[in-house]
Design a protein around this motif. Structure first.
Motif, PDB file in Angstrom:
ATOM      1  N   TRP A  64     -17.818  -8.500  63.377  1.00 51.53           N
ATOM      2  CA  TRP A  64     -18.345  -9.494  62.446  1.00 51.53           C
ATOM      3  C   TRP A  64     -18.678  -8.933  61.059  1.00 51.53           C
ATOM      4  N   PRO A  65     -19.211  -7.737  60.925  1.00 51.54           N
ATOM      5  CA  PRO A  65     -19.492  -7.240  59.572  1.00 51.54           C
ATOM      6  C   PRO A  65     -18.264  -7.247  58.669  1.00 51.54           C
ATOM      7  N   ALA A  66     -17.085  -6.985  59.247  1.00 49.53           N
ATOM      8  CA  ALA A  66     -15.852  -7.011  58.444  1.00 49.53           C
ATOM      9  C   ALA A  66     -15.359  -8.430  58.233  1.00 49.53           C
ATOM     10  N   TRP A  67     -15.373  -9.256  59.284  1.00 51.78           N
ATOM     11  CA  TRP A  67     -14.845 -10.621  59.199  1.00 51.78           C
ATOM     12  C   TRP A  67     -15.740 -11.562  58.411  1.00 51.78           C
ATOM     13  N   SER A  68     -17.025 -11.291  58.343  1.00 50.52           N
ATOM     14  CA  SER A  68     -17.941 -12.212  57.661  1.00 50.52           C
ATOM     15  C   SER A  68     -17.601 -12.363  56.181  1.00 50.52           C
ATOM     16  N   ALA A  69     -17.023 -11.340  55.610  1.00 48.24           N
ATOM     17  CA  ALA A  69     -16.660 -11.373  54.197  1.00 48.24           C
ATOM     18  C   ALA A  69     -15.274 -11.952  53.952  1.00 48.24           C
ATOM     19  N   GLY A  70     -14.528 -12.220  55.014  1.00 45.90           N
ATOM     20  CA  GLY A  70     -13.164 -12.734  54.907  1.00 45.90           C
ATOM     21  C   GLY A  70     -12.253 -12.007  55.871  1.00 45.90           C
ATOM     22  N   VAL A  71     -11.026 -12.469  55.987  1.00 42.96           N
ATOM     23  CA  VAL A  71     -10.083 -11.841  56.914  1.00 42.96           C
ATOM     24  C   VAL A  71      -9.859 -10.394  56.489  1.00 42.96           C
TER      25      VAL A  71
ATOM     26  N   LEU B  97     -22.228 -23.350  58.178  1.00 42.45           N
ATOM     27  CA  LEU B  97     -20.792 -23.143  58.345  1.00 42.45           C
ATOM     28  C   LEU B  97     -20.191 -22.328  57.207  1.00 42.45           C
ATOM     29  N   SER B  98     -21.042 -21.735  56.399  1.00 43.50           N
ATOM     30  CA  SER B  98     -20.566 -21.073  55.180  1.00 43.50           C
ATOM     31  C   SER B  98     -19.630 -19.900  55.465  1.00 43.50           C
ATOM     32  N   LYS B  99     -19.782 -19.266  56.639  1.00 51.54           N
ATOM     33  CA  LYS B  99     -18.914 -18.146  56.982  1.00 51.54           C
ATOM     34  C   LYS B  99     -18.139 -18.403  58.270  1.00 51.54           C
ATOM     35  N   THR B 100     -18.093 -19.632  58.700  1.00 43.21           N
ATOM     36  CA  THR B 100     -17.477 -19.975  59.980  1.00 43.21           C
ATOM     37  C   THR B 100     -15.958 -19.933  59.920  1.00 43.21           C
ATOM     38  N   TYR B 101     -15.347 -19.437  61.025  1.00 39.61           N
ATOM     39  CA  TYR B 101     -13.906 -19.559  61.237  1.00 39.61           C
ATOM     40  C   TYR B 101     -13.677 -20.744  62.176  1.00 39.61           C
ATOM     41  N   PHE B 102     -12.730 -21.592  61.832  1.00 44.42           N
ATOM     42  CA  PHE B 102     -12.454 -22.806  62.582  1.00 44.42           C
ATOM     43  C   PHE B 102     -11.128 -22.635  63.322  1.00 44.42           C
ATOM     44  N   LEU B 103     -11.188 -22.753  64.644  1.00 41.89           N
ATOM     45  CA  LEU B 103      -9.990 -22.622  65.457  1.00 41.89           C
ATOM     46  C   LEU B 103      -9.702 -23.954  66.146  1.00 41.89           C
ATOM     47  N   VAL B 104      -8.709 -24.678  65.648  1.00 38.76           N
ATOM     48  CA  VAL B 104      -8.227 -25.863  66.352  1.00 38.76           C
ATOM     49  C   VAL B 104      -7.366 -25.369  67.503  1.00 38.76           C
TER      50      VAL B 104
ATOM     51  N   LEU C 227     -12.625 -31.195  57.188  1.00 37.56           N
ATOM     52  CA  LEU C 227     -13.118 -29.881  56.776  1.00 37.56           C
ATOM     53  C   LEU C 227     -12.964 -29.673  55.268  1.00 37.56           C
ATOM     54  N   LYS C 228     -11.902 -30.192  54.725  1.00 33.02           N
ATOM     55  CA  LYS C 228     -11.676 -30.076  53.276  1.00 33.02           C
ATOM     56  C   LYS C 228     -12.800 -30.741  52.491  1.00 33.02           C
ATOM     57  N   ARG C 229     -13.276 -31.859  52.981  1.00 28.01           N
ATOM     58  CA  ARG C 229     -14.378 -32.540  52.291  1.00 28.01           C
ATOM     59  C   ARG C 229     -15.668 -31.745  52.420  1.00 28.01           C
ATOM     60  N   GLY C 230     -15.827 -31.077  53.552  1.00 29.29           N
ATOM     61  CA  GLY C 230     -16.962 -30.181  53.677  1.00 29.29           C
ATOM     62  C   GLY C 230     -16.860 -29.006  52.722  1.00 29.29           C
ATOM     63  N   ALA C 231     -15.652 -28.492  52.542  1.00 29.97           N
ATOM     64  CA  ALA C 231     -15.436 -27.399  51.590  1.00 29.97           C
ATOM     65  C   ALA C 231     -15.731 -27.858  50.166  1.00 29.97           C
ATOM     66  N   SER C 232     -15.330 -29.085  49.855  1.00 32.84           N
ATOM     67  CA  SER C 232     -15.589 -29.623  48.516  1.00 32.84           C
ATOM     68  C   SER C 232     -17.082 -29.756  48.242  1.00 32.84           C
ATOM     69  N   ALA C 233     -17.863 -29.942  49.307  1.00 37.33           N
ATOM     70  CA  ALA C 233     -19.317 -30.035  49.181  1.00 37.33           C
ATOM     71  C   ALA C 233     -19.981 -28.663  49.213  1.00 37.33           C
ATOM     72  N   GLY C 234     -19.179 -27.601  49.286  1.00 39.36           N
ATOM     73  CA  GLY C 234     -19.717 -26.251  49.278  1.00 39.36           C
ATOM     74  C   GLY C 234     -20.288 -25.790  50.602  1.00 39.36           C
ATOM     75  N   LEU C 235     -19.894 -26.446  51.688  1.00 37.79           N
ATOM     76  CA  LEU C 235     -20.478 -26.146  52.997  1.00 37.79           C
ATOM     77  C   LEU C 235     -19.658 -25.157  53.825  1.00 37.79           C
ATOM     78  N   LEU C 236     -18.394 -24.958  53.479  1.00 41.49           N
ATOM     79  CA  LEU C 236     -17.540 -24.096  54.297  1.00 41.49           C
ATOM     80  C   LEU C 236     -16.365 -23.584  53.482  1.00 41.49           C
ATOM     81  N   ASP C 237     -15.650 -22.631  54.061  1.00 41.83           N
ATOM     82  CA  ASP C 237     -14.483 -22.016  53.429  1.00 41.83           C
ATOM     83  C   ASP C 237     -13.237 -22.475  54.180  1.00 41.83           C
ATOM     84  N   LEU C 238     -12.422 -23.291  53.538  1.00 38.80           N
ATOM     85  CA  LEU C 238     -11.256 -23.877  54.176  1.00 38.80           C
ATOM     86  C   LEU C 238     -10.173 -22.856  54.505  1.00 38.80           C
TER      87      LEU C 238
END
Length: 360
Positions: free
Chosen positions: A350-357, A121-128, A285-296
């Motif tokens: 994806w090549p552009a989005w993978s690095a951030g918005v 999930l290190s580069k995942t975008y989360f859509l609620v 998700l914040k706790r996952g970010a704190s564990a270094g697993l994702l970007d909040l």
């Protein structure tokens, strides 16, 4: 003495058994710790790298995505809801999970997914993407709203209106606060969350011209409200959402929600939708970010309006709560219509989005 010797022999025997058991299970534990998740197959399970994770709360919200996105691969995850025990993915690395409704289900399901080890999930975008009630003073049924602030409307003191001080307009006030007009300290640390502004603006821009669904039943129901915002056809807008497990309804509680969101965001937030899960999902998700697993910073919240949160003139709050407004089918349809432009943009570039918005 004979009794003492017998006890000693029994104790020694028990100790030996315990020692042997400890050695046996200790070895087993060591094996379990060192073995990869798929030790039985002799190979470590490969993580699924996810580009977009769509988070639904119950089946009608989920179903609108399945066929259009061809989410046919099922990955079972221990700890997900018994009703929806699998994450569904497609060939483009878009996945979808259904958490179950309410704070507890949302937090438990997202935590299970994040810490399952099955996904990168290190580069995942989360859509609620879920439905919600809407304030007729802000928008209308069928509209698609993107949140900047997630506000918990359930963490509060409550005094029954029949017992509250006579000068108060509501019996709800912040925990530790002296009255409904005093901002509380955020001791729970889940009371208010602010989403990433860059992603918010990108989502708004991409979905601005989405052809939102509408129907005759919803149009007729809107006409009963005096507010121009309620009478208008569905649109895409930015406004904020309040979460709480109590499925409240009515003018006075609606006014309380409006005041509460403004109070705890220092006047920056604008209440428009009511739902049950978003602060819980964010915290997991914040706790996952704190564990270094994702970007909040890669979380966006889309809520489409399925019903008004209060009655029209001449209608009781109870009647409004159970009214057939025509909003449900268009709100679920508009999750896909308003949310897909963001999903497609991420996957398609994806090549552009993978690095951030990306910057326009």
């Amino acid at each position: 003495m004979a009794v003492s010797r017998r006890v000693t022999r029994l104790c020694s025997r028990a100790a030996c058994i315990a020692l042997a058991a400890t050695a046996l299970f200790g070895c087993a534990s060591d094996v379990n710790r060192s073995a990869p998740p798929s030790a039985a197959s002799g190979a470590k399970e490969q993580q699924v790298a996810v580009k977009v994770l769509i988070i639904s709360m119950f089946k009608p919200e989920a179903q609108v995505w399945l066929e259009p996105l061809k989410l046919t691969r099922e990955i079972k995850v221990p700890g997900l809801s018994a009703d929806d025990p699998a994450v569904r993915c497609n060939a483009d690395s878009v996945c979808q999970v259904t958490t179950g409704m309410g704070h507890t289900n949302a937090a438990a399901s997202i935590t299970a997914l994040v810490f399952s080890g099955k996904f990168d999930l290190s580069k995942t975008y989360f859509l609620v993407a879920g439905i919600a009630g809407v304030d007729p003073n802000v928008s209308t049924i069928g509209s698609a709203t993107w949140a900047r602030y997630l506000v918990d409307f359930g963490i509060a003191h409550e005094i029954d209106a029949r017992e509250m001080p006579s000068t108060w307009r509501t019996g709800y006030f912040g925990i530790g606060a002296k009255d409904p007009d005093s901002k509380p300290k955020f001791e729970y640390r889940t009371e208010v969350f602010r989403l990433d502004e860059k992603l918010l603006q990108k989502a708004l821009k991409l979905s601005a011209n989405a052809p939102l669904a509408d129907n005759d039943k919803a149009r007729a129901y809107r006409a009963r409200y005096p507010q121009p915002t309620a009478k208008a056809r569905p649109s895409v807008l930015q406004c904020d959402t309040a979460a709480g497990d109590t499925y409240w309804h009515g003018k006075y509680l609606g006014e309380t929600a409006t005041h509460w969101v403004a109070l705890v965001t220092d006047g920056q937030g604008k209440y428009c939708t009511t739902q049950q899960e978003d602060n819980a999902t964010y915290e997991a998700l914040k706790r996952g970010a704190s564990a270094g697993l994702l970007d909040l910073r890669r979380m966006a919240v889309l809520r489409t309006a399925s019903n008004f949160d209060r009655p029209h003139p001449g209608q009781t709050a109870y009647a409004s709560l159970s009214a057939e407004s025509g909003g449900f089918p268009i709100s679920t349809a508009n999750l896909l219509i308003a949310g897909r432009p963001l999903v497609d943009a991420i996957v398609g570039n994806w090549p552009a989005w993978s690095a951030g918005v990306p910057t326009d």
